[in-house]
Design an enzyme around this catalytic site. Structure first.
Site, PDB file in Angstrom:
ATOM      1  N   SER A  64       0.794  -1.243   0.000  1.00 43.87           N
ATOM      2  CA  SER A  64       0.000   0.000   0.000  1.00 43.87           C
ATOM      3  C   SER A  64       0.820   1.284   0.000  1.00 43.87           C
ATOM      4  O   SER A  64       0.257   2.359  -0.177  1.00 43.87           O
ATOM      5  CB  SER A  64      -0.948   0.004   1.197  1.00 43.87           C
ATOM      6  OG  SER A  64      -1.988  -0.894   0.958  1.00 43.87           O
ATOM      7  N   LYS A  67       0.400   3.399  -2.949  1.00 42.98           N
ATOM      8  CA  LYS A  67      -0.771   4.282  -3.097  1.00 42.98           C
ATOM      9  C   LYS A  67      -0.361   5.755  -3.067  1.00 42.98           C
ATOM     10  O   LYS A  67      -1.039   6.613  -3.626  1.00 42.98           O
ATOM     11  CB  LYS A  67      -1.804   3.968  -2.009  1.00 42.98           C
ATOM     12  CG  LYS A  67      -2.397   2.558  -2.155  1.00 42.98           C
ATOM     13  CD  LYS A  67      -3.233   2.161  -0.950  1.00 42.98           C
ATOM     14  CE  LYS A  67      -3.795   0.743  -1.119  1.00 42.98           C
ATOM     15  NZ  LYS A  67      -4.482   0.257   0.094  1.00 42.98           N
ATOM     16  N   TYR A 191      -3.795  -2.401 -10.228  1.00 45.06           N
ATOM     17  CA  TYR A 191      -3.678  -2.215  -8.765  1.00 45.06           C
ATOM     18  C   TYR A 191      -2.774  -3.296  -8.129  1.00 45.06           C
ATOM     19  O   TYR A 191      -1.904  -2.987  -7.307  1.00 45.06           O
ATOM     20  CB  TYR A 191      -5.084  -2.238  -8.139  1.00 45.06           C
ATOM     21  CG  TYR A 191      -5.084  -2.253  -6.637  1.00 45.06           C
ATOM     22  CD1 TYR A 191      -4.840  -1.084  -5.911  1.00 45.06           C
ATOM     23  CD2 TYR A 191      -5.306  -3.428  -5.921  1.00 45.06           C
ATOM     24  CE1 TYR A 191      -4.809  -1.102  -4.521  1.00 45.06           C
ATOM     25  CE2 TYR A 191      -5.286  -3.452  -4.538  1.00 45.06           C
ATOM     26  CZ  TYR A 191      -5.039  -2.290  -3.844  1.00 45.06           C
ATOM     27  OH  TYR A 191      -5.005  -2.304  -2.470  1.00 45.06           O
ATOM     28  N   TYR A 243      -4.606   3.585   8.098  1.00 44.56           N
ATOM     29  CA  TYR A 243      -5.963   3.052   8.260  1.00 44.56           C
ATOM     30  C   TYR A 243      -6.508   3.397   9.637  1.00 44.56           C
ATOM     31  O   TYR A 243      -6.335   4.514  10.108  1.00 44.56           O
ATOM     32  CB  TYR A 243      -5.981   1.530   7.997  1.00 44.56           C
ATOM     33  CG  TYR A 243      -5.193   1.190   6.778  1.00 44.56           C
ATOM     34  CD1 TYR A 243      -5.621   1.633   5.529  1.00 44.56           C
ATOM     35  CD2 TYR A 243      -3.992   0.491   6.837  1.00 44.56           C
ATOM     36  CE1 TYR A 243      -4.895   1.368   4.391  1.00 44.56           C
ATOM     37  CE2 TYR A 243      -3.249   0.212   5.693  1.00 44.56           C
ATOM     38  CZ  TYR A 243      -3.715   0.671   4.485  1.00 44.56           C
ATOM     39  OH  TYR A 243      -2.986   0.411   3.368  1.00 44.56           O
ATOM     40  N   VAL A 261       1.136  -3.822   3.777  1.00 43.43           N
ATOM     41  CA  VAL A 261       1.106  -5.139   4.436  1.00 43.43           C
ATOM     42  C   VAL A 261       2.352  -5.991   4.159  1.00 43.43           C
ATOM     43  O   VAL A 261       2.479  -7.079   4.708  1.00 43.43           O
ATOM     44  CB  VAL A 261      -0.166  -5.970   4.107  1.00 43.43           C
ATOM     45  CG1 VAL A 261      -1.398  -5.398   4.765  1.00 43.43           C
ATOM     46  CG2 VAL A 261      -0.352  -6.144   2.615  1.00 43.43           C
TER      47      VAL A 261
HETATM   48  N1  GLN Z   1      -2.364  -5.337  -1.934  1.00 43.36           N
HETATM   49  C1  GLN Z   1      -2.924  -5.228  -0.601  1.00 43.36           C
HETATM   50  C2  GLN Z   1      -4.420  -5.375  -0.646  1.00 43.36           C
HETATM   51  O1  GLN Z   1      -5.028  -4.858  -1.547  1.00 43.36           O
HETATM   52  C3  GLN Z   1      -2.543  -3.893  -0.031  1.00 43.36           C
HETATM   53  C4  GLN Z   1      -3.047  -3.698   1.363  1.00 43.36           C
HETATM   54  C5  GLN Z   1      -2.077  -3.004   2.261  1.00 43.36           C
HETATM   55  O2  GLN Z   1      -0.880  -2.945   2.019  1.00 43.36           O
HETATM   56  N2  GLN Z   1      -2.599  -2.516   3.367  1.00 43.36           N
HETATM   57  O3  GLN Z   1      -5.003  -6.013   0.169  1.00 43.36           O
END
Ligand code: GLN
Length: 309
Positions: A64, A67, A191, A243, A261
């Site tokens: 993420s 992003k 994505y 988050y 993650v």
């Molecule tokens: N690729 C992961 C997902 O879409 C990214 C989530 C994350 O890093 N928090 O679940």
């Protein structure tokens, strides 16, 4: 001036007995295989110095954190009109939550929860075939990091394509609300590839240095965004980058930051430095457990919290 190498060394030494804490992300099978006993950290300062410790040269899945780069690209393409597609408020719910999306008519709360990031990816795809959009992002990140060796881990992308049911649900849901323009499989193809960007702490700290330096990378000389846009991206990271752990991260660390993650966290000390830390074990809300602890120690020892020392 604090001796930053000494600070990193002391953090590493103190955290060494705890390396391996937390739980690696196992909902993406390819990430479940990662050895949790790794820890790396890099500080890249606006005056061009780089300090690293531990596994800072080992590539990991930035997930993420990508992003932030996609948001930067999308703002470059459509400017402020992006905010018709996605909000700017913290979500207070899990990164892959579905309920909130229905409540809010298919407009995700912010660009960093999965739904919001998928909508941002859809924006970046306009006028491109999926493969071109992936190429554009990869070129952009290589340019930011000033390093052509940054790659996308196809195995991770494939693994998530095969198991990303929740992301398919989120994207389909938004498509029903007309907040996704492209076929869902195409948007998620892009994505999943952006999430599978593989970078080291050193590369990541350098790639994000523009956010600590009013939009331009002082090391490469690359001008990326205006100072105002850099400030605003930092604001989004502060409020939404972790988050439903964002409040806790602000409380303990006090820096804009974005987690993934894969166990990475990218953070910004505005006007001073960018920081990347990686430790694969996650806490309950999916943020790197030791990464956050290390950043808390760093902020305490440098006085870099944006809320004062
Ligand atoms: N690729 C992961 C997902 O879409 C990214 C989530 C994350 O890093 N928090 O679940």
């Amino acid at each position: 001036m604090v001796d930053l190498q000494a600070v990193l060394d002391s953090i590493y030494k103190e955290l060494t007995p705890r390396i391996g804490e937390g739980k690696v992300a196992d909902y993406i099978p390819e990430l479940a295989k990662i050895d949790p006993n790794q820890f790396g950290m890099t500080i890249s300062t606006v005056d061009g110095k780089v300090y690293s410790v531990g596994d800072a040269a080992v590539p990991f899945s930035i997930q993420s954190i990508s992003k932030v780069f996609m948001l930067t690209l999308a703002l470059g393409k459509v400017g402020e009109s992006l905010w018709k597609r996605v909000g700017r408020e913290p979500s207070g719910s899990a990164f892959n939550s579905i309920v909130q999306l229905e409540h809010e008519g298919g407009i995700p709360r912010n660009p960093f929860i999965n739904a919001g990031a998928i909508a941002v990816t859809d924006v970046v795809m306009a006028g491109h075939a999926p493969r071109e959009a992936i190429g554009e992002l990869l070129r952009f990140v290589r340019y930011l990091a000033d390093d052509e060796s940054v790659t996308i881990d196809e195995k991770v992308a494939r693994s998530e394509t095969q198991t990303g049911y929740r992301n398919f649900a989120l994207a389909n849901f938004m498509r029903a609300y007309k907040n996704i323009d492209h076929p869902v499989e195409h948007v998620l193809g892009v994505y999943f590839h952006q999430c599978a960007l593989s970078m080291t702490c050193e590369q990541l700290a350098r790639a994000g240095l523009f956010l600590a330096a009013r939009g331009s990378n002082p090391v490469t000389g690359h001008s990326v965004v205006s100072p105002k846009r850099a400030r605003r991206i930092n604001a989004m990271m502060l409020m939404c980058g972790h988050y439903d752990g964002s409040g806790d991260f602000a409380y303990h660390v006090g820096l804009p930051g974005k987690s993934g993650v894969g166990g990475g966290i990218f953070a910004v000390a505005p006007g001073v430095a960018s920081i990347a830390v990686w430790s694969p074990g996650l806490n309950k809300v999916g943020n790197s457990q030791l990464g956050a602890v290390a950043l808390e120690m760093l902020a305490a020892r440098t006085g870099w919290s944006i809320f004062g020392d």
